[in-house]
Each structure stands twice: as C-alpha cells, then as structure tokens.
Enzyme design. Structure first.
Site, short mmCIF file in Angstrom:
data_model
loop_
_atom_site.label_atom_id
_atom_site.label_comp_id
_atom_site.label_asym_id
_atom_site.label_seq_id
_atom_site.Cartn_x
_atom_site.Cartn_y
_atom_site.Cartn_z
N TYR A 80 7.20 -4.21 5.39
CA TYR A 80 7.18 -4.82 6.94
C TYR A 80 8.25 -4.69 7.46
O TYR A 80 8.70 -5.69 8.13
CB TYR A 80 6.70 -6.25 6.43
CG TYR A 80 5.46 -6.36 5.58
CD1 TYR A 80 4.11 -6.21 6.23
CD2 TYR A 80 5.37 -6.74 4.28
CE1 TYR A 80 3.07 -6.11 5.52
CE2 TYR A 80 4.35 -6.96 3.32
CZ TYR A 80 2.96 -6.65 4.13
OH TYR A 80 1.83 -6.66 3.29
N GLU A 101 -4.17 -4.98 -4.87
CA GLU A 101 -3.62 -4.65 -3.36
C GLU A 101 -2.18 -4.65 -3.37
O GLU A 101 -1.88 -5.52 -2.23
CB GLU A 101 -4.54 -4.88 -2.32
CG GLU A 101 -6.06 -4.63 -2.46
CD GLU A 101 -6.85 -5.65 -1.63
OE1 GLU A 101 -6.43 -6.50 -0.87
OE2 GLU A 101 -7.95 -5.18 -1.43
N PRO A 102 -1.47 -4.72 -4.21
CA PRO A 102 -0.01 -5.28 -3.72
C PRO A 102 0.55 -4.13 -2.81
O PRO A 102 0.20 -3.02 -2.73
CB PRO A 102 0.80 -4.75 -5.29
CG PRO A 102 -0.03 -3.73 -5.86
CD PRO A 102 -1.26 -3.87 -5.47
N GLY A 103 1.63 -4.98 -1.93
CA GLY A 103 2.18 -4.03 -0.83
C GLY A 103 3.60 -4.38 -1.08
O GLY A 103 4.26 -3.35 -1.62
N GLY A 124 -0.03 -9.99 -2.69
CA GLY A 124 0.74 -11.00 -2.46
C GLY A 124 1.78 -11.49 -3.23
O GLY A 124 2.55 -12.32 -3.12
N CYS A 133 18.13 -8.42 24.32
CA CYS A 133 18.44 -9.55 25.04
C CYS A 133 17.35 -10.65 24.87
O CYS A 133 16.69 -11.29 25.63
CB CYS A 133 18.10 -8.96 26.72
SG CYS A 133 18.86 -7.58 26.89
C1 PLP Z 1 -1.48 -7.75 3.51
C2 PLP Z 1 -2.48 -7.69 2.55
C3 PLP Z 1 -1.95 -7.26 1.35
C4 PLP Z 1 -0.72 -7.09 0.65
O1 PLP Z 1 -0.09 -8.25 0.59
P1 PLP Z 1 1.49 -8.10 -0.15
O2 PLP Z 1 2.05 -9.49 -0.01
O3 PLP Z 1 2.24 -7.08 0.70
O4 PLP Z 1 1.22 -7.71 -1.42
C5 PLP Z 1 -3.30 -7.09 0.39
N1 PLP Z 1 -4.61 -7.39 0.69
C6 PLP Z 1 -4.65 -7.62 1.77
C7 PLP Z 1 -6.20 -8.11 2.04
C8 PLP Z 1 -3.85 -7.97 2.80
O5 PLP Z 1 -4.22 -8.51 4.17
#
Ligand code: PLP
Length: 427
Positions: free
Chosen positions: A373, A273-275, A239, A344
């Site tokens: 994303y 869990e960073p994305g 997050g 379109c």
């Molecule tokens: C989407 C998600 C993440 C990653 O969120 P980011 O904002 O990309 O860091 C981590 N854990 C869970 C459970 C998610 O659904």
C-alpha cells in the site's frame, strides 16, 4: 527479517547499498527485497502445510509486474479487483486458474474479461451481481464457479477505513441472508456456487476476529451442505497484520492453527489472500533530506518524498519507522524531529516528534515497511512524477518502474479543440 540491515556503516537492501541505488536512480524511490518477499511467502505457506491451501496474493498491496512475477514463480495465484489487475496478473504469468476476482462493484466488462480469461472463481458480493454474472456467463456459454462473500458482522478491530466485516460496511452479503443468496445462485444458469468467501479487514493484530469470522463460515458451510449446496472451497481472505512499530502481531503459525481449528474438519480446498503480510516488510521508501528547518519550536526535516508517494500516514495516520542510511554512531545523541514532505498540505507529514540523530541536509533516510500500500497508492499530486521502484535480489538490482518524466506527464494531457495546440505560448 534481515533484508534491510547496516553493513560497513551503511543501510543495505540485501547486498546492495541504498546509497548506490540513490546515486543511480535518484530519490525518492521504493526499494523492494526479493529475499524478504520470498521469506514471507514461504513462512505463510509452510505454516499451512497440513491443509489444501492456495495463496492468491492480494495484488492491490503491490502490483508491480516484477513483484507479481516473483510471487508467480513461487507458485502464488492472485486476488484481483479490477480489469487492470487481471491484465497485470496474466501479464506477470499468474495462471488464470489461480486467480480469484473480488470487489463490490465489478462492471459487466470486468466480469466478461474474467470469464474469458477462465479464472478460478468470482467472489460475488450482492444479489444484483449474481444476476448480472449469470446473464454474462449465459451469453458466453460458460458456467463459472462462484463464492458468495459473506459479511459475518465481526469487528476486525483495525483502522476504521480498512475494516470490512461489520454489518454497516459495504462488503459481502449479510450472513443471516446467505442461505437465500446461495438458493438463488443454485437456480441461476451459468453459475456454480461452490465456495464461501470472507474478508473482514486489513492489518488485523489480533487473531480473535478471524476465529469468530471463520467459525461463522464453518457453521454456514454445514448448514448449506445440509440444504444440498455442495460447498467444496473456502476463501478466507487476507488481513494478517504486520508490526510497524514493534506491536505484537499473530504469527503465521498461530493463524494456521486457528484455521485448522475452525475449518480444518470440513474437507474444503482453502484459498488465502494475504497482501500486506507478503510485501509490507519487504519494501522501504528511500528519500533524501532537502532542508532542515528549525523554527525554535520544532525541528522539521524536509525530505524529497511526499504524501503523493506514500499516502498511508496522511490517509490512516499510519506510523512508519524512519531510519538514516548512514549508520548512526552507537552513542549518537537523538533529537526529536518532524519528518515532512514538500507538498502544500499539513497532512504531508510522515512522522511527528520522531527520534533521529542530528542529520544534515543531503543525507538519505528510509521510511520502513512500505512494500504494501505504498507505490500502488501514489499519485502525481503537485505534478510530482510517479515514484520509481527498484527490485533487489542479492547483490543485483533492477529498476522495475522508471521515474516518470515531465514529458510523459505533459504527454498524457491534451488542449481542448478550441485552444491553440501550441504547448509554449509566444509572448
Ligand atoms: C485488501 C484485501 C485483501 C488483502 O488484505 P491484506 O490486509 O493486505 O492482507 C484480501 N482480500 C480482499 C477481498 C481484500 O479486499
């Protein structure tokens, strides 16, 4: 972050000119930087150096195999949310013991696959999921470690569509009822409840909602331990936000200090869990201007990328900065333009009234900060081929997902049995 900078009058990805990639692979194309991903990963991990932390990269942000391998080589695990992601993580060389499984709607087949792979833990989000997972574990003679994902009823103050920790959101089990869920899990065969998980949303630009959520997790940990549930691991989710338009965002150091403050004294293993943080800044969408359309009212810059390649502006109203590949002269006059794709729909707009120099058709521009994303959410809408991806490493680059061909598009579909199997009609 210095991965995408001007050198010799041209925007480069590390040491590769983006114009060279465009000439080789065509446009639109996503371009990712290994150096930028590595730097983000190391900043995050180094901030948490004082704690027993494991990063499980939330691969839904960018699940290209070569990107996953980059993180696997750095020591990352993965947070997966589907059978497809589990298979990809394993194929990329991420060890099963560094994989956690998230998601509100895991199917029985998905749970079975996770158990067979021997993943670290399942993050369970409901009571029915607890009993289903117990059944499947028993049928496989396995005992699986689980977290219960709690919903702390904290507003992440982010975009509504990516806020996940409020009571009205579908995620997790209400923290007020977590005790009952853990009590049930402790009695169910095949389950070993060792962990609490929390994830309150994505693109958080303030540390306060994290502090509040992790504070609730700490309190629950103490309470569960007092009730005899041996919590030894906390999964604190992802997050952490990134700056898309110069906004102030928390640094990993600020985030880590808050983690230490809230859960640091609990003697738990920590999972993160960073994305977005790991890949967002590490990618650009490289696109070419097809036409300039001046209506007198507005100036439209029509590019060859579209909402099917990058959905974030259409889906979340996201604001990405857009830059030209040929370096603008220091005193070049800026005009306002709407940067739009060919699809379109009026929603196919990347930016409105964006400041840009007066560029002719044929010029290249990049849409920045699209490493997370971006490609993963792309589709074939308007029968546009799925967008390719290139990974840059120093002066090297590799096409890590080729552009889909029109033939591949047609090959995926069939005529119905009562129709002529001929592809081309004779008229
Ligand atoms: C989407 C998600 C993440 C990653 O969120 P980011 O904002 O990309 O860091 C981590 N854990 C869970 C459970 C998610 O659904």
């Amino acid at each position: 972050m210095t991965a995408f900078t001007y050198k010799n009058g041209e925007l480069h990805a590390e040491d590769v000119a983006l114009s060279a990639i465009a000439a080789d692979v065509g446009t639109p194309v996503y371009v990712y930087s290994v150096a930028a991903m590595t730097e983000a990963y190391q900043r995050f991990v180094e901030a948490l150096a004082g704690q027993r932390a494991q990063v499980c990269y939330a691969m839904k942000a960018n699940s290209n195999l070569a990107v996953l391998r980059t993180f696997a080589d750095l020591g990352a695990g993965a947070d997966v949310v589907s059978d497809g992601e589990l298979a990809r993580a394993l194929a990329a060389g991420i060890p099963a013991k560094r994989i956690v499984y998230s998601g509100v709607g895991k199917t029985r087949e998905e749970m079975a696959a996770g158990i067979e792979a021997g993943i670290l833990q399942f993050n369970v989000e409901s009571r029915p999921e607890l009993t289903a997972l117990s059944d499947i574990a028993v049928s496989k003679n396995a005992t699986v470690e689980i977290a219960i994902r709690i919903n702390p009823d904290v507003d992440a103050a982010t975009h509504n569509k990516i806020s996940t920790g409020r009571k009205e959101d579908k995620f997790g089990i209400d923290i007020a009822r977590a005790g009952e869920a853990f009590a049930q899990a402790s009695t169910l065969p095949g389950l070993n409840p060792v962990s609490i998980a929390v994830h309150i949303g994505s693109q958080l630009t303030d540390i306060a909602p994290f502090r509040s959520a992790f504070g609730h997790v700490a309190e629950l940990t103490r309470q569960l331990r007092a009730d005899g549930v041996a919590i030894s691991r906390l999964d604190l989710g992802g997050g952490l936000g990134i700056a898309y338009a110069g906004e102030r965002v928390p640094t990993p150091a600020e985030y880590a200090a808050m983690v230490a403050e809230t859960v640091g004294d609990l003697d738990c293993d920590l999972i993160f869990e960073p994305g977005r943080y790991l890949t967002g800044h590490a990618g650009v969408l490289l696109t070419r201007i097809i036409f300039i359309k001046d209506t007198g009212e507005r100036r439209f810059v029509i590019v060859d990328a579209a909402m099917n390649d990058l959905m974030r502006p259409a889906l979340y109203g996201a604001n990405h900065s857009i830059e030209q590949v040929r370096e603008p002269a220091p005193n070049a006059a800026l005009g306002e333009a709407d940067i739009v794709g060919p699809v379109c729909e009026t929603g196919d707009t990347f930016a409105t009234a964006h400041a840009l120099t007066d560029l002719p058709a044929g010029e290249l521009v990049v849409i920045r900060d699209t490493g997370a994303y971006g490609a993963v959410m792309s589709s074939g809408y308007n029968s546009r081929p799925l967008v390719p991806e290139v990974l840059v490493n120093g002066g090297d680059y590799a096409l890590v997902r080729p552009r889909e061909t029109l033939e591949q598009q047609l090959d995926r579909e069939r005529f119905a049995g009562w129709q002529s199997p001929e592809r081309t009609s004779q008229s």
